[in-house]
Design a protein around this motif. Structure first.
Motif, PDB file in Angstrom:
ATOM      1  N   LEU A   1       0.845  -1.194   0.000  1.00  0.00           N
ATOM      2  CA  LEU A   1       0.000   0.000   0.000  1.00  0.00           C
ATOM      3  C   LEU A   1       0.880   1.243   0.000  1.00  0.00           C
ATOM      4  O   LEU A   1       1.758   1.388   0.865  1.00  0.00           O
ATOM      5  N   TRP A   2       0.662   2.111  -0.976  1.00  0.00           N
ATOM      6  CA  TRP A   2       1.296   3.424  -0.997  1.00  0.00           C
ATOM      7  C   TRP A   2       0.189   4.479  -0.970  1.00  0.00           C
ATOM      8  O   TRP A   2      -0.917   4.245  -1.472  1.00  0.00           O
ATOM      9  N   ASN A   3       0.476   5.628  -0.397  1.00  0.00           N
ATOM     10  CA  ASN A   3      -0.494   6.718  -0.332  1.00  0.00           C
ATOM     11  C   ASN A   3      -0.372   7.586  -1.578  1.00  0.00           C
ATOM     12  O   ASN A   3       0.733   7.945  -1.982  1.00  0.00           O
ATOM     13  N   ASP A   4      -1.513   7.932  -2.164  1.00  0.00           N
ATOM     14  CA  ASP A   4      -1.474   8.734  -3.396  1.00  0.00           C
ATOM     15  C   ASP A   4      -1.435  10.226  -3.076  1.00  0.00           C
ATOM     16  O   ASP A   4      -2.292  10.995  -3.500  1.00  0.00           O
ATOM     17  N   SER A   5      -0.445  10.609  -2.309  1.00  0.00           N
ATOM     18  CA  SER A   5      -0.206  12.016  -1.993  1.00  0.00           C
ATOM     19  C   SER A   5       1.054  12.118  -1.149  1.00  0.00           C
ATOM     20  O   SER A   5       1.342  11.216  -0.355  1.00  0.00           O
TER      21      SER A   5
ATOM     22  N   ILE B   1       4.240  -3.648 -10.997  1.00  0.00           N
ATOM     23  CA  ILE B   1       3.114  -2.842 -11.437  1.00  0.00           C
ATOM     24  C   ILE B   1       2.579  -2.034 -10.257  1.00  0.00           C
ATOM     25  O   ILE B   1       2.577  -2.499  -9.109  1.00  0.00           O
ATOM     26  N   LEU B   2       2.113  -0.817 -10.546  1.00  0.00           N
ATOM     27  CA  LEU B   2       1.501   0.044  -9.528  1.00  0.00           C
ATOM     28  C   LEU B   2       0.127   0.483 -10.023  1.00  0.00           C
ATOM     29  O   LEU B   2       0.001   0.995 -11.137  1.00  0.00           O
TER      30      LEU B   2
ATOM     31  N   GLN C   1     -10.078  -1.508  -8.032  1.00  0.00           N
ATOM     32  CA  GLN C   1      -8.690  -1.219  -8.394  1.00  0.00           C
ATOM     33  C   GLN C   1      -7.738  -1.455  -7.223  1.00  0.00           C
ATOM     34  O   GLN C   1      -6.525  -1.330  -7.378  1.00  0.00           O
ATOM     35  N   TRP C   2      -8.292  -1.825  -6.078  1.00  0.00           N
ATOM     36  CA  TRP C   2      -7.524  -2.355  -4.943  1.00  0.00           C
ATOM     37  C   TRP C   2      -7.889  -3.811  -4.694  1.00  0.00           C
ATOM     38  O   TRP C   2      -7.042  -4.703  -4.735  1.00  0.00           O
TER      39      TRP C   2
ATOM     40  N   VAL D   1       2.043  -2.861  -6.265  1.00  0.00           N
ATOM     41  CA  VAL D   1       1.743  -1.717  -5.404  1.00  0.00           C
ATOM     42  C   VAL D   1       0.360  -1.188  -5.749  1.00  0.00           C
ATOM     43  O   VAL D   1       0.004  -1.083  -6.932  1.00  0.00           O
ATOM     44  N   VAL D   2      -0.423  -0.856  -4.734  1.00  0.00           N
ATOM     45  CA  VAL D   2      -1.682  -0.142  -4.949  1.00  0.00           C
ATOM     46  C   VAL D   2      -1.559   1.210  -4.238  1.00  0.00           C
ATOM     47  O   VAL D   2      -1.071   1.281  -3.114  1.00  0.00           O
ATOM     48  N   SER D   3      -2.009   2.267  -4.910  1.00  0.00           N
ATOM     49  CA  SER D   3      -1.773   3.612  -4.394  1.00  0.00           C
ATOM     50  C   SER D   3      -3.065   4.433  -4.411  1.00  0.00           C
ATOM     51  O   SER D   3      -3.240   5.321  -5.236  1.00  0.00           O
TER      52      SER D   3
END
Length: 363
Positions: free
Chosen positions: A26-30, A257-258, A267-268, A277-279
């Motif tokens: 998990l990555w944060n999209d910000s 892939i992200l 999409q998660w 990675v999902v962001s």
């Protein structure tokens, strides 16, 4: 059509559960530090950013950034709006990168990365993209640099990766783009090995902005007055992400892939279980948790045959789904690429305008 609901799958505490049980990162999209701290609490081990997100991060903290921009202008009296604005973006990124250092060290560099995107106004100049990528990579040890997945950008990515820059492909919406970037990164890593350069973990990731692929196909079908089964187009990005991940695994690519540009929880939830990675943005993270969307191993569960068949009846989806459905020359002209690049360019112009209002306020 199958509708996934919490009752249809095993239950679980969503993001934290997935982070604990699966290799899916998990990555944060910000890069906003406050959001990132909260996301780390959900198990986040990285963060992504782009010009739109960076602009919003600065605008959301006027008490911090307006005085800082004034101070930067005083310290650098010859700098123009763009230089001052990008310095603020760098400082936002450095602050966020510090929060991710524990994950960076724990994963030996595979995660704990903070993405900073190259200036979208350089999108036609591979040399300038490489130079800025090298500069950005030196801001912190755990920086990963976004470069657009266009023909020009892929040339820049390969050279920057060869020089030791950690890469995150952006402006990327299709399987052909992801495969082309994966191949370029393999060439860069092989060149480094041949020359005896460091072969450590660079944490390269290859983004597919699945929600923006969905957006484009909805616009494309509307322009052509094509009616599709309601909900089918919401699976397009998921299908592309699943296929790209499968290809990366089969070919042994050393990048991941992200999943980015969220439009729905699929999409998660449809990608959990894979080494990718999902962001999601913070709001999507909150909604996934609030609705207790199950964390189940679904990465290798294919998109329902009837959905995929209908998607494949659309020539524009086929171009985005087949590994070589687009040529490198076509990447920049794909509809989602043009629309998103325009948004990135507009955000850069808005950042310039924000800085202008600070250093040259209206009389």
């Amino acid at each position: 059509m199958t509708t996934l609901t919490p009752s249809a799958l095993d239950t679980g505490p969503s993001l934290a559960d997935a982070a604990a049980r699966f290799p899916t990162a998990l990555w944060n999209d910000s890069a906003d530090p406050d959001e990132l701290r909260r996301s780390i609490g959900f198990g986040a081990v990285g963060a992504t950013c782009n010009p739109v997100i960076a602009l919003n991060a600065i605008k959301s903290r006027p008490d911090v950034w307006l005085p800082r921009l004034r101070a930067l202008a005083e310290e650098n009296p010859t700098w123009g709006e763009s230089q001052l604005g990008w310095q603020a973006v760098k400082e936002v990124s450095i602050e966020a990168a510090t929060l991710l250092e524990p994950a960076f060290h724990e994963s030996a560099g595979r995660n704990g990365r903070l993405s900073i995107q190259t200036d979208p106004r350089l999108h036609r100049d591979a040399t300038a993209l490489v130079e800025q990528a090298v500069e950005f990579s030196q801001l912190a040890p755990n920086i990963i640099v976004k470069i657009p997945a266009t023909q020009t950008g892929i040339v820049a990515m390969e050279e920057a990766a060869y020089r030791g820059v950690s890469i995150n492909a952006t402006l990327s919406f299709t399987v052909p783009q992801a495969v082309a970037v994966g191949e370029a990164l393999e060439r860069a890593l092989d060149r480094r090995a041949l020359e005896g350069l460091e072969e450590g973990e660079f944490g390269h990731v290859v983004t597919i902005m699945g929600g923006r692929l969905d957006d484009w196909l909805k616009a494309w079908t509307a322009q052509r007055r094509i009616l599709t089964t309601p909900g089918v187009l919401d699976w397009a990005g998921v299908a592309a992400l699943k296929r790209a991940h499968q290809i990366f695994v089969e070919r042994g690519f050393r990048s991941r892939i992200l999943s980015a540009a969220f439009r729905n929880h699929l999409q998660w939830s449809e990608l959990v279980g894979g080494d990718l990675v999902v962001s999601p943005p913070m709001d999507w993270q909150l909604r996934i948790n609030e609705n207790t969307i199950p964390a189940s191993d679904r990465i290798d569960v294919p998109v329902e045959a009837s959905i995929l068949t209908e998607l494949e009846s659309l020539s524009e989806f086929t171009r985005a789904y087949e590994p070589y459905g687009l040529t490198h020359e076509e990447f920049a002209q794909f509809g989602a690429s043009r629309n998103t690049l325009r948004q990135f360019l507009d955000a850069a112009a808005q950042l310039d305008a924000l800085v202008r209002d600070v250093i040259v306020p209206a009389a």
